[in-house]
Design an enzyme around this catalytic site. Structure first.
Site, PDB file in Angstrom:
ATOM      1  N   TYR A  76     -11.436  17.649  37.472  1.00 36.28           N
ATOM      2  CA  TYR A  76     -10.553  18.526  36.687  1.00 36.28           C
ATOM      3  C   TYR A  76      -9.750  19.469  37.571  1.00 36.28           C
ATOM      4  O   TYR A  76      -9.697  20.675  37.363  1.00 36.28           O
ATOM      5  CB  TYR A  76     -11.365  19.288  35.616  1.00 36.28           C
ATOM      6  N   HIS A 117      -7.762   8.289  -3.246  1.00 37.45           N
ATOM      7  CA  HIS A 117      -8.395   7.023  -3.641  1.00 37.45           C
ATOM      8  C   HIS A 117      -9.520   7.175  -4.650  1.00 37.45           C
ATOM      9  O   HIS A 117      -9.968   6.172  -5.210  1.00 37.45           O
ATOM     10  CB  HIS A 117      -8.931   6.287  -2.399  1.00 37.45           C
ATOM     11  N   ARG A 164     -15.141  13.796  23.780  1.00 35.42           N
ATOM     12  CA  ARG A 164     -15.192  13.557  25.208  1.00 35.42           C
ATOM     13  C   ARG A 164     -16.602  13.944  25.677  1.00 35.42           C
ATOM     14  O   ARG A 164     -16.898  15.123  25.872  1.00 35.42           O
ATOM     15  CB  ARG A 164     -14.109  14.407  25.887  1.00 35.42           C
ATOM     16  N   CYS A 170      -8.027  17.435  26.286  1.00 31.80           N
ATOM     17  CA  CYS A 170      -8.677  16.995  27.514  1.00 31.80           C
ATOM     18  C   CYS A 170      -7.634  16.930  28.626  1.00 31.80           C
ATOM     19  O   CYS A 170      -6.473  16.584  28.391  1.00 31.80           O
ATOM     20  CB  CYS A 170      -9.302  15.615  27.304  1.00 31.80           C
ATOM     21  N   HIS A 196       0.830  -1.214   0.000  1.00 35.46           N
ATOM     22  CA  HIS A 196       0.000   0.000   0.000  1.00 35.46           C
ATOM     23  C   HIS A 196       0.864   1.265   0.000  1.00 35.46           C
ATOM     24  O   HIS A 196       1.674   1.465   0.900  1.00 35.46           O
ATOM     25  CB  HIS A 196      -0.909  -0.015   1.233  1.00 35.46           C
TER      26      HIS A 196
HETATM   27  C1  HEM Z   1      -2.433   6.011  -1.333  1.00 33.38           C
HETATM   28  C2  HEM Z   1      -4.914   2.001  -2.387  1.00 33.38           C
HETATM   29  C3  HEM Z   1      -6.738   1.906   2.097  1.00 33.38           C
HETATM   30  C4  HEM Z   1      -4.397   6.028   3.115  1.00 33.38           C
HETATM   31  C5  HEM Z   1      -2.975   4.938  -2.014  1.00 33.38           C
HETATM   32  C6  HEM Z   1      -2.708   4.621  -3.399  1.00 33.38           C
HETATM   33  C7  HEM Z   1      -3.381   3.500  -3.695  1.00 33.38           C
HETATM   34  C8  HEM Z   1      -4.096   3.096  -2.503  1.00 33.38           C
HETATM   35  C9  HEM Z   1      -3.410   2.764  -5.022  1.00 33.38           C
HETATM   36  C10 HEM Z   1      -1.859   5.437  -4.344  1.00 33.38           C
HETATM   37  C11 HEM Z   1      -2.758   6.346  -5.130  1.00 33.38           C
HETATM   38  C12 HEM Z   1      -2.031   7.257  -6.089  1.00 33.38           C
HETATM   39  O1  HEM Z   1      -1.038   7.899  -5.672  1.00 33.38           O
HETATM   40  O2  HEM Z   1      -2.456   7.347  -7.234  1.00 33.38           O
HETATM   41  C13 HEM Z   1      -5.603   1.622  -1.272  1.00 33.38           C
HETATM   42  C14 HEM Z   1      -6.396   0.442  -1.170  1.00 33.38           C
HETATM   43  C15 HEM Z   1      -6.890   0.413   0.101  1.00 33.38           C
HETATM   44  C16 HEM Z   1      -6.418   1.580   0.800  1.00 33.38           C
HETATM   45  C17 HEM Z   1      -6.623  -0.566  -2.297  1.00 33.38           C
HETATM   46  C18 HEM Z   1      -7.770  -0.615   0.767  1.00 33.38           C
HETATM   47  C19 HEM Z   1      -7.908  -1.855   0.341  1.00 33.38           C
HETATM   48  C20 HEM Z   1      -6.321   3.048   2.752  1.00 33.38           C
HETATM   49  C21 HEM Z   1      -6.723   3.455   4.061  1.00 33.38           C
HETATM   50  C22 HEM Z   1      -6.067   4.635   4.345  1.00 33.38           C
HETATM   51  C23 HEM Z   1      -5.235   4.944   3.206  1.00 33.38           C
HETATM   52  C24 HEM Z   1      -7.694   2.691   4.956  1.00 33.38           C
HETATM   53  C25 HEM Z   1      -6.112   5.517   5.562  1.00 33.38           C
HETATM   54  C26 HEM Z   1      -6.586   5.211   6.723  1.00 33.38           C
HETATM   55  C27 HEM Z   1      -3.632   6.338   2.007  1.00 33.38           C
HETATM   56  C28 HEM Z   1      -2.755   7.481   1.939  1.00 33.38           C
HETATM   57  C29 HEM Z   1      -2.195   7.470   0.665  1.00 33.38           C
HETATM   58  C30 HEM Z   1      -2.748   6.322  -0.034  1.00 33.38           C
HETATM   59  C31 HEM Z   1      -2.487   8.490   3.058  1.00 33.38           C
HETATM   60  C32 HEM Z   1      -1.236   8.498   0.088  1.00 33.38           C
HETATM   61  C33 HEM Z   1       0.178   8.053   0.212  1.00 33.38           C
HETATM   62  C34 HEM Z   1       1.119   9.087  -0.389  1.00 33.38           C
HETATM   63  O3  HEM Z   1       0.722   9.822  -1.296  1.00 33.38           O
HETATM   64  O4  HEM Z   1       2.244   9.157   0.089  1.00 33.38           O
HETATM   65  N1  HEM Z   1      -3.820   4.002  -1.484  1.00 33.38           N
HETATM   66  N2  HEM Z   1      -5.638   2.306  -0.069  1.00 33.38           N
HETATM   67  N3  HEM Z   1      -5.430   3.974   2.264  1.00 33.38           N
HETATM   68  N4  HEM Z   1      -3.588   5.661   0.818  1.00 33.38           N
HETATM   69 FE1  HEM Z   1      -4.624   4.007   0.377  1.00 33.38          FE
HETATM   70  N1  MTE Z   2     -19.713  20.010  27.239  1.00 32.47           N
HETATM   71  C1  MTE Z   2     -20.825  19.325  27.553  1.00 32.47           C
HETATM   72  N2  MTE Z   2     -22.007  19.942  27.478  1.00 32.47           N
HETATM   73  N3  MTE Z   2     -20.759  18.029  27.942  1.00 32.47           N
HETATM   74  C2  MTE Z   2     -19.540  17.376  28.043  1.00 32.47           C
HETATM   75  O1  MTE Z   2     -19.508  16.191  28.388  1.00 32.47           O
HETATM   76  N4  MTE Z   2     -17.092  17.540  27.848  1.00 32.47           N
HETATM   77  C3  MTE Z   2     -16.005  18.504  28.057  1.00 32.47           C
HETATM   78  C4  MTE Z   2     -16.083  19.631  27.035  1.00 32.47           C
HETATM   79  N5  MTE Z   2     -17.419  20.149  26.946  1.00 32.47           N
HETATM   80  C5  MTE Z   2     -18.361  18.090  27.738  1.00 32.47           C
HETATM   81  C6  MTE Z   2     -18.497  19.430  27.291  1.00 32.47           C
HETATM   82  C7  MTE Z   2     -14.675  17.935  28.004  1.00 32.47           C
HETATM   83  S1  MTE Z   2     -14.112  17.197  29.410  1.00 32.47           S
HETATM   84  C8  MTE Z   2     -13.846  18.105  26.922  1.00 32.47           C
HETATM   85  S2  MTE Z   2     -12.255  17.563  26.948  1.00 32.47           S
HETATM   86  C9  MTE Z   2     -14.333  18.757  25.693  1.00 32.47           C
HETATM   87  O2  MTE Z   2     -15.690  19.122  25.772  1.00 32.47           O
HETATM   88  C10 MTE Z   2     -14.183  17.816  24.518  1.00 32.47           C
HETATM   89  O3  MTE Z   2     -14.659  18.412  23.354  1.00 32.47           O
HETATM   90  P1  MTE Z   2     -14.845  17.494  22.068  1.00 32.47           P
HETATM   91  O4  MTE Z   2     -15.678  16.305  22.422  1.00 32.47           O
HETATM   92  O5  MTE Z   2     -15.448  18.347  21.016  1.00 32.47           O
HETATM   93  O6  MTE Z   2     -13.437  17.066  21.681  1.00 32.47           O
HETATM   94 MO    MO Z   3     -11.902  16.632  29.155  1.00 30.93          MO
END
Ligand code: HEM
Ligand code: MTE
Ligand code: MO
Length: 467
Positions: free
Chosen positions: A323, A65, A139, A186, A40
């Site tokens: 807190y 993607h 949170r 938090c 990947h």
């Molecule tokens: C890049 C396929 C899942 C993050 C790519 C590329 C392909 C690909 C072919 C290159 C695309 C290009 O440059 O034209 C896939 C396939 C996946 C998958 C087949 C699942 C089966 C994921 C997931 C994530 C992810 C789940 C993030 C949580 C990335 C990132 C890049 C990338 C960040 C860019 C890398 C770079 O440009 O350096 N992927 N991907 N991919 N993919 Fe995926």
């Molecule tokens: N405000 C309400 N009304 N209820 C909550 O439980 N959690 C607080 C605060 N504001 C809370 C809240 C706590 S402890 C944190 S750290 C932040 O919201 C988290 O914000 P987020 O969930 O958007 O990241």
């Molecule tokens: Mo928090």
């Protein structure tokens, strides 16, 4: 066309690692991408985040993607179809107070489902300066209130018993929209490290109870002045906030900040209705939340229903009896919450997001990445990184622009490249320095406290270098 076997989502969900095979779904199709994981282009760690479930929520974060060749490549790995009777997961109508909670991104690391508490995985946490809304840590202390934006009113208690009641369109039109990029953290971020010293009470947050967004809304200052308050107020005053979420006894979530911060034009305190250019998501306080930059997340009250100025801090449990920080000698038999001030500005913090603890990294050039932030608008002026447990240090490169002085509300992302030799065992350490030359403590034990808050010791990550 070939006939494929049918699988349920549950069956797909059993394939989450190379040992159990890595399955994913796209639309109604099922793929076994085990052999693609190491190929990947975005890295094995990222693709594994989607293992056992749908690709779409992850691909929505990475537009790379949405190109035909990616789908073509995926097609080679097809092994099945989802069973037609598989309905999309919906919250069943039960007596469960959390049944109305919103759907969440499957990539979040969940610390507690009810109430919902989750952090972005370290692999995605510091990928971007602004955290995507779907990945922003959540949170919640209580169920997410269902708010009808049409009938929503914000009540602002003015001086002399007068009160304002603001609808959403009034809040948007009567006050200039102000935008602030601010990190929320938090108090319990990195609590898991503290509980390794001795058990603490609280959710076991890793390094991800911190996120950054561009918030848009009315300045709290403008609303308070509009309600009739003066900029200067003699004596001690606090601005108290109440949320629409309430506990079983009817007590709302609440918190307060000092009046001076609330009215200061330099403090940038917002009544936010936008997050990264979108309306606030339900988990983050729809339709209106407080954002107090530079201050512990707990004061940024979500689902805001009421603002009041009072000579005392918020009577809320979360202001009075939670807190707060204590000495390591204080335990649950001796703790007296009245003796400690409520946490407001947070201390300087940093953490390593890449590599992850226990990783085996390739020999050659290693890239270490992470975030750093300090409370009170103090900028991060330097991040030091060690690869040998703190014996020798290098200075990391800080990304991004210099923030305005005293208003450094957002984290900095940093990076360090260093050569590493095959077979080496590394203890990577980071520590940040803020504009007041505040530094992080080198270890956790001396700052241990029973609630596990304010955990900001040097972050240490052990990895080995592959032969
Ligand atoms: C890049 C396929 C899942 C993050 C790519 C590329 C392909 C690909 C072919 C290159 C695309 C290009 O440059 O034209 C896939 C396939 C996946 C998958 C087949 C699942 C089966 C994921 C997931 C994530 C992810 C789940 C993030 C949580 C990335 C990132 C890049 C990338 C960040 C860019 C890398 C770079 O440009 O350096 N992927 N991907 N991919 N993919 Fe995926
Ligand atoms: N405000 C309400 N009304 N209820 C909550 O439980 N959690 C607080 C605060 N504001 C809370 C809240 C706590 S402890 C944190 S750290 C932040 O919201 C988290 O914000 P987020 O969930 O958007 O990241
Ligand atoms: Mo928090």
């Amino acid at each position: 066309a070939p006939r494929y076997p049918r699988y349920t989502r549950e069956e797909v969900g059993r394939h989450r690692s190379p040992q159990d095979r890595v399955w994913v779904t796209h639309g109604t199709e099922v793929f076994d991408v085990t052999d693609f994981v190491e190929l990947h282009p975005g890295g094995a760690d990222k693709i594994l985040l989607a293992a056992g479930g749908a690709l779409e929520p992850f691909w929505a974060l990475y537009a790379v993607h949405s190109q035909p060749h990616v789908l073509e490549l995926l097609r080679e790995y097809k092994v099945g179809e989802l069973s037609p009777e598989e309905a999309p997961p919906t919250a069943a109508a039960t007596g469960d107070p959390f049944a109305g909670d919103p759907l969440r991104h499957p990539g979040l690391c969940v610390n507690s489902q009810k109430p919902f508490n989750a952090e972005p995985p370290a692999e995605l946490l510091a990928e971007r300066f602004l955290t995507p809304n779907e990945l922003f840590f959540t949170r919640n202390h209580l169920p997410v209130p269902a708010v009808d934006p049409g009938s929503y009113r914000l009540r602002v208690e003015g001086p002399g018993g007068r009160a304002l009641s603001l609808s959403l369109p009034e809040l948007r039109s009567r006050f200039p929209k102000h935008e602030v990029t601010a990190t929320l953290q938090c108090a319990g971020n990195r609590r898991a490290e503290m509980s390794q010293v001795r058990p603490v009470k609280g959710l076991p947050w890793d390094i991800g109870a911190i996120s950054t967004a561009r918030w848009g809304g009315a300045r709290l200052r403008d609303v308070l002045l509009h309600a009739g308050f003066e900029e200067e107020r003699e004596g001690e005053w606090h601005v108290c906030f109440e949320g629409l979420d309430a506990d079983a006894g009817g007590a709302p979530y609440g918190a307060s900040i000092p009046y001076s911060r609330a009215v200061s034009p330099a403090a940038d305190v917002l009544l936010a209705y936008e997050m990264n250019g979108e309306e606030l998501p339900r988990d983050h306080g729809f339709p209106v939340r407080v954002v107090v930059p530079g201050v512990v997340g707990a004061r940024s009250v979500k689902w805001l229903r009421r603002v009041a100025v009072s000579p005392a801090e918020s009577p809320s449990h979360w202001q009075q009896n939670d807190y707060k920080g204590f000495s390591p000698c204080v335990d649950w038999d001796t703790v007296d919450y009245k003796t400690a001030p409520a946490i407001q500005e947070l201390p300087v913090q940093s953490a390593i997001t890449h590599p992850r603890p226990g990783a085996a990294v390739p020999a050659g050039e290693l890239t270490v990445k992470g975030y750093a932030w300090s409370g009170g608008g103090r900028p991060v002026v330097r991040v030091d990184v060690s690869l040998d447990g703190g014996r020798t240090w290098r200075v990391a490169r800080l990304a991004g622009e210099r923030p305005p002085p005293e208003r450094a509300w957002a984290w900095v992302l940093w990076e360090l490249q260093a050569p590493v030799a095959a077979g080496a065992e590394l203890e990577i350490v980071c520590k940040a320095v803020d504009g007041s030359y505040n530094v992080q403590p080198d270890s956790v034990a001396p700052i241990w406290n029973l609630r596990g808050v304010l955990s900001n010791a040097w972050h240490r990550v052990r990895v080995s270098v592959r032969d």
